[in-house]
Design an enzyme around this catalytic site. Structure first.
Site, short mmCIF file in Angstrom:
data_model
loop_
_atom_site.label_atom_id
_atom_site.label_comp_id
_atom_site.label_asym_id
_atom_site.label_seq_id
_atom_site.Cartn_x
_atom_site.Cartn_y
_atom_site.Cartn_z
N ARG A 74 16.07 7.52 -2.54
CA ARG A 74 17.17 8.49 -2.41
C ARG A 74 16.94 9.27 -1.13
NH1 ARG A 74 20.53 12.06 -1.90
NH2 ARG A 74 21.84 12.94 -3.51
N GLU A 110 30.72 9.78 -3.60
CA GLU A 110 30.40 8.80 -4.64
C GLU A 110 31.19 7.52 -4.48
OE1 GLU A 110 28.04 9.19 -7.08
OE2 GLU A 110 27.53 11.04 -6.03
N ARG A 145 14.07 7.62 -8.56
CA ARG A 145 14.12 7.15 -7.17
C ARG A 145 13.18 8.00 -6.31
NH1 ARG A 145 20.53 7.77 -6.47
NH2 ARG A 145 19.87 9.78 -7.27
#
Length: 192
Positions: A85, A93, A130
């Protein structure tokens, strides 16, 4: 008296040097406690510098093998795939079809897909497991900052206090770059 000069640049030479210093310290003990103290201080300083030199850098070298969205990639570190990330930023998104979601993914792909990159990470993970980090592409470009500069990401102030990202966001807004073309862009954290 002969002077010995030792280049302690490599870890092997440093190990040999330390072993030599240690052996000399065993053979040179005398009743002069001041000299013993000076030698011990010197030995500790050399040992401390060796420890600092052997600490691994926080940069990981990996290959970008997949772009998941504008702020998440998958890297291959050795033979281990890791989801990463991008730190400091939040992108529109892809899920839910937020405007500029696909464009942010494409922009990130153009910046680093298929490249061997360096990742600056404190080895922290987000709630989705992540790894969080900053990507430097093959040209040495800070990809996270470039996404903000291109108007493809917001500075994610909730998780970042690095104000250089904020300045890049303000510049992109002012110049109506990328998602800032939209008169009322919705931040991803509000869209979710």
């Amino acid at each position: 008296m002969r002077r010995i000069v030792v280049n302690t640049g490599s870890s092997v030479l440093k190990s040999i040097f330390l072993a030599l210093v240690f052996l000399l310290s065993l053979g040179c003990k005398n009743n002069n406690t001041n000299k013993d103290h000076q030698f011990a201080s010197f030995f500790n300083a050399v040992q401390d510098s060796m420890v600092k030199d052997t600490i691994k850098p926080k940069y990981l070298e990996a290959k970008i093998i997949r772009i998941l969205d504008g702020d998440t990639v998958e890297v291959l570190y050795g033979e281990l795939p890791i989801k990463l990330r991008l730190a400091h930023i939040d992108c529109p998104e892809k899920r839910g079809k937020q405007p500029f979601g696909n464009k942010a993914k494409i922009a990130l792909s153009d910046l680093c897909f298929g490249q061997m990159v360096q990742i600056d990470s404190d080895k922290k993970f987000d709630r989705n497991g992540r790894l969080i980090g900053v990507i430097f592409n093959a040209d040495g470009l800070n990809v996270n900052k470039e996404m903000v500069r291109l108007g493809m990401a917001w500075h994610y102030k909730k998780y970042s206090d690095d104000m250089s990202y904020d300045l890049l966001e303000k510049e992109a807004r002012k110049n109506k770059v990328g998602l800032w073309i939209d008169p009322n862009p919705i931040a991803p954290w509000a869209f979710r």
